[in-house]
Write a protein that holds these residues in place. Sequence first.
Motif, mmCIF file in Angstrom:
data_model
loop_
_atom_site.group_PDB
_atom_site.id
_atom_site.type_symbol
_atom_site.label_atom_id
_atom_site.label_comp_id
_atom_site.label_asym_id
_atom_site.label_seq_id
_atom_site.Cartn_x
_atom_site.Cartn_y
_atom_site.Cartn_z
ATOM 1 N N GLU A 1 33.293 127.343 -6.538
ATOM 2 C CA GLU A 1 33.343 125.955 -7.014
ATOM 3 C C GLU A 1 33.532 124.991 -5.843
ATOM 4 O OE1 GLU A 1 36.319 125.520 -10.011
ATOM 5 O OE2 GLU A 1 35.141 126.548 -11.562
ATOM 6 N N VAL A 2 34.370 125.378 -4.898
ATOM 7 C CA VAL A 2 34.565 124.544 -3.707
ATOM 8 C C VAL A 2 33.263 124.455 -2.918
ATOM 9 C CG1 VAL A 2 35.754 124.384 -1.480
ATOM 10 C CG2 VAL A 2 37.047 124.969 -3.550
ATOM 11 N N PHE A 3 32.600 125.602 -2.729
ATOM 12 C CA PHE A 3 31.327 125.585 -2.001
ATOM 13 C C PHE A 3 30.322 124.685 -2.702
ATOM 14 C CE2 PHE A 3 27.042 126.872 -1.119
ATOM 15 C CZ PHE A 3 27.028 127.004 0.260
ATOM 16 N N ASP A 4 30.177 124.846 -4.009
ATOM 17 C CA ASP A 4 29.204 124.042 -4.764
ATOM 18 C C ASP A 4 29.506 122.548 -4.639
ATOM 19 O OD1 ASP A 4 27.857 126.293 -5.620
ATOM 20 O OD2 ASP A 4 28.843 126.364 -7.583
ATOM 21 N N ALA A 5 30.778 122.187 -4.725
ATOM 22 C CA ALA A 5 31.161 120.778 -4.667
ATOM 23 C C ALA A 5 30.874 120.188 -3.286
ATOM 24 C CB ALA A 5 32.643 120.626 -5.011
ATOM 25 N N GLU B 1 38.458 123.984 15.487
ATOM 26 C CA GLU B 1 39.493 124.798 14.864
ATOM 27 C C GLU B 1 39.651 124.519 13.365
ATOM 28 O OE1 GLU B 1 43.622 122.906 15.951
ATOM 29 O OE2 GLU B 1 42.110 122.358 17.447
ATOM 30 N N ALA B 2 40.351 125.410 12.679
ATOM 31 C CA ALA B 2 40.661 125.216 11.266
ATOM 32 C C ALA B 2 41.295 123.843 11.084
ATOM 33 C CB ALA B 2 41.606 126.310 10.780
ATOM 34 N N THR B 3 40.663 123.021 10.251
ATOM 35 C CA THR B 3 41.058 121.631 10.074
ATOM 36 C C THR B 3 41.478 121.432 8.625
ATOM 37 O OG1 THR B 3 39.492 120.969 11.808
ATOM 38 C CG2 THR B 3 40.289 119.250 10.327
ATOM 39 N N ALA B 4 42.738 121.104 8.422
ATOM 40 C CA ALA B 4 43.299 121.049 7.075
ATOM 41 C C ALA B 4 42.727 119.881 6.281
ATOM 42 C CB ALA B 4 44.816 120.938 7.140
ATOM 43 N N VAL B 5 42.432 120.149 5.014
ATOM 44 C CA VAL B 5 41.869 119.113 4.141
ATOM 45 C C VAL B 5 42.959 118.325 3.413
ATOM 46 C CG1 VAL B 5 39.712 120.391 3.865
ATOM 47 C CG2 VAL B 5 41.555 120.724 2.187
ATOM 48 N N THR B 6 44.200 118.798 3.473
ATOM 49 C CA THR B 6 45.346 118.069 2.926
ATOM 50 C C THR B 6 46.541 118.321 3.847
ATOM 51 O OG1 THR B 6 46.227 119.893 1.587
ATOM 52 C CG2 THR B 6 44.555 118.487 0.552
ATOM 53 N N PRO B 7 47.545 117.437 3.844
ATOM 54 C CA PRO B 7 48.737 117.694 4.664
ATOM 55 C C PRO B 7 49.422 119.007 4.305
ATOM 56 C CG PRO B 7 48.685 115.405 3.960
ATOM 57 C CD PRO B 7 47.588 116.104 3.207
ATOM 58 N N GLU B 8 49.506 119.299 2.992
ATOM 59 C CA GLU B 8 50.179 120.540 2.571
ATOM 60 C C GLU B 8 49.318 121.765 2.820
ATOM 61 O OE1 GLU B 8 48.231 118.724 -1.118
ATOM 62 O OE2 GLU B 8 49.357 118.006 0.637
ATOM 63 N N GLY B 9 48.063 121.563 3.212
ATOM 64 C CA GLY B 9 47.169 122.680 3.531
ATOM 65 C C GLY B 9 47.228 123.111 4.979
ATOM 66 N N ARG B 10 48.104 122.488 5.765
ATOM 67 C CA ARG B 10 48.242 122.883 7.168
ATOM 68 C C ARG B 10 49.004 124.209 7.301
ATOM 69 N NH1 ARG B 10 51.292 117.812 9.475
ATOM 70 N NH2 ARG B 10 52.161 117.953 7.356
ATOM 71 N N ILE B 11 48.600 125.000 8.259
ATOM 72 C CA ILE B 11 49.360 126.211 8.578
ATOM 73 C C ILE B 11 50.713 125.805 9.152
ATOM 74 C CG2 ILE B 11 49.380 128.400 9.839
ATOM 75 C CD1 ILE B 11 46.295 127.962 10.231
ATOM 76 N N THR B 12 50.681 124.880 10.099
ATOM 77 C CA THR B 12 51.892 124.381 10.749
ATOM 78 C C THR B 12 51.882 122.852 10.727
ATOM 79 O OG1 THR B 12 51.105 124.018 13.020
ATOM 80 C CG2 THR B 12 51.581 126.309 12.382
ATOM 81 N N VAL C 1 35.894 118.305 -0.543
ATOM 82 C CA VAL C 1 34.745 117.401 -0.636
ATOM 83 C C VAL C 1 34.950 116.170 0.239
ATOM 84 C CG1 VAL C 1 33.495 115.844 -2.186
ATOM 85 C CG2 VAL C 1 33.985 118.184 -2.904
ATOM 86 N N ALA C 2 36.124 115.565 0.147
ATOM 87 C CA ALA C 2 36.406 114.360 0.932
ATOM 88 C C ALA C 2 36.360 114.659 2.430
ATOM 89 C CB ALA C 2 37.767 113.783 0.541
ATOM 90 N N ALA C 3 36.913 115.809 2.840
ATOM 91 C CA ALA C 3 36.884 116.174 4.258
ATOM 92 C C ALA C 3 35.455 116.442 4.723
ATOM 93 C CB ALA C 3 37.761 117.402 4.505
ATOM 94 N N ALA C 4 34.635 117.027 3.853
ATOM 95 C CA ALA C 4 33.231 117.246 4.195
ATOM 96 C C ALA C 4 32.508 115.918 4.378
ATOM 97 C CB ALA C 4 32.553 118.084 3.117
ATOM 98 N N GLN C 5 32.796 114.961 3.510
ATOM 99 C CA GLN C 5 32.185 113.639 3.648
ATOM 100 C C GLN C 5 32.622 112.968 4.943
ATOM 101 O OE1 GLN C 5 33.611 112.325 -0.237
ATOM 102 N NE2 GLN C 5 31.506 112.184 -0.996
ATOM 103 N N ARG C 6 33.873 113.130 5.316
ATOM 104 C CA ARG C 6 34.340 112.609 6.602
ATOM 105 C C ARG C 6 33.627 113.316 7.756
ATOM 106 N NH1 ARG C 6 38.737 109.307 5.943
ATOM 107 N NH2 ARG C 6 39.884 109.499 3.967
ATOM 108 N N SER C 7 33.400 114.606 7.621
ATOM 109 C CA SER C 7 32.692 115.359 8.660
ATOM 110 C C SER C 7 31.271 114.832 8.845
ATOM 111 C CB SER C 7 32.642 116.845 8.285
ATOM 112 O OG SER C 7 33.946 117.383 8.151
ATOM 113 N N VAL C 8 30.631 114.496 7.748
ATOM 114 C CA VAL C 8 29.288 113.924 7.815
ATOM 115 C C VAL C 8 29.332 112.581 8.535
ATOM 116 C CG1 VAL C 8 27.347 113.027 6.459
ATOM 117 C CG2 VAL C 8 28.471 115.159 5.778
ATOM 118 N N ARG C 9 30.312 111.735 8.191
ATOM 119 C CA ARG C 9 30.430 110.432 8.847
ATOM 120 C C ARG C 9 30.685 110.576 10.342
ATOM 121 N NH1 ARG C 9 33.392 108.659 4.164
ATOM 122 N NH2 ARG C 9 35.392 108.866 5.247
ATOM 123 N N LEU C 10 31.393 111.617 10.722
ATOM 124 C CA LEU C 10 31.686 111.863 12.131
ATOM 125 C C LEU C 10 30.461 112.369 12.894
ATOM 126 C CD1 LEU C 10 35.207 113.514 11.780
ATOM 127 C CD2 LEU C 10 34.711 111.357 12.954
#
Length: 370
Positions: free
Chosen positions: A212-216, A56-67, A160-169
């Motif tokens: 820019e987000v995609f490139d990063a 599911e949609a996984t927020a990259v920051t706390p304030e980026g959550r839908i709920t 970027v940080a969430a993508a790096q965590r995804s790689v580690r997972l």
Amino acid sequence: MSQLFTPIELGQLTLPNRIVIAPMCQYSAEDGRATDWHLIHLGQLALSGAGLLILEATAVTPEGRITPADLGLWSDDTEAALAGVLASVRKYSDMPLGIQLAHAGRKASSHTPWDGGQLIAPEAGGWRPVGPSAIPHAPAEAPPLALDAAGLAHVRDSFVAAAQRSVRLGLDLIELHAAHGYLLHQFLSPLANQRGDDYGGSLENRMRFPLEVFDAVRAVVPGALPLGVRISATDWVDGGWDVAQSIAFGKALQARGCDFIHVSSGGVSPLQKIPLGPGYQVPLAAEIRRQVDMPVIAVGLVTEAEQAEQIVASGQADCVGIARAMLYNPRWPWHAAAVLGATVKAPRQYWRSQPATHKTLFGDIRIGQR
């Protein structure tokens, strides 16, 4: 031979069939952390025989959550919680697992759908959403805080940080969420983005921040890991984002090494007029596929095996995303394979469920009896 049940490559990842379990928000996390609900939910879907399961949609920051109950991936705690769920799922399933990284933008700080879905004010336990411009999603809502340069950098770096965590997972695929009226889609749509700087106005400017987000993210994700984008191909509102702009965005993504595009629609405006019906978004995917040279996933009220087969066999899309139909029938791929005369992977514990009328549904297997 069923085309739906033929392999396909998304980047360097080979899927055994063209059935993709599309991301479905569960609103069941605790401070962003995955819970036992996610283990139950993902565990049953990982036994379905689909070619790919995208979380599911996984927020990259706390304030980026839908709920407040959204899944997140912004801290060691959220990463560890998801790692535990994934380890249990993988113990019994080798289905490829992807994740959709997201930021809700001005649609953040909302109640869960079963509690009405309205915006939660800060004084009621919510938080101040952010967006490309200080324009609320609905007229009665308070406007979001328009992102400044520091805010843009924070959001980009959080992806970027969430993508790096995804790689580690050890996740097999990453999808960036630029659809359904959330932050990256808000930047694309002139209905939500009325900035006067380099990130607003022209199509080139409105695409700038999502690119820019995609490139990063692409810069920190190994080349072997597929990276794609989900888009809303149209806002279904005059003067909003549309298919022609989606094609331009798709071509820009293609040039940057995007591995697939997942085509949905709507979500940025309550004024949208969506012509709901079986496969209503498939023509959008088909038009983009004609213009963009990368795999396209079609989604939207695809519920029947024959319908999914026709979408793939006719070349309208390369894969079919199944979402709510999978919740209703978590063995949808098994039943589709039976209808289409195909073979599907199933766990050994369930081999004896193979109907006598479909003796090769699970392949050439031998079951002993006691």
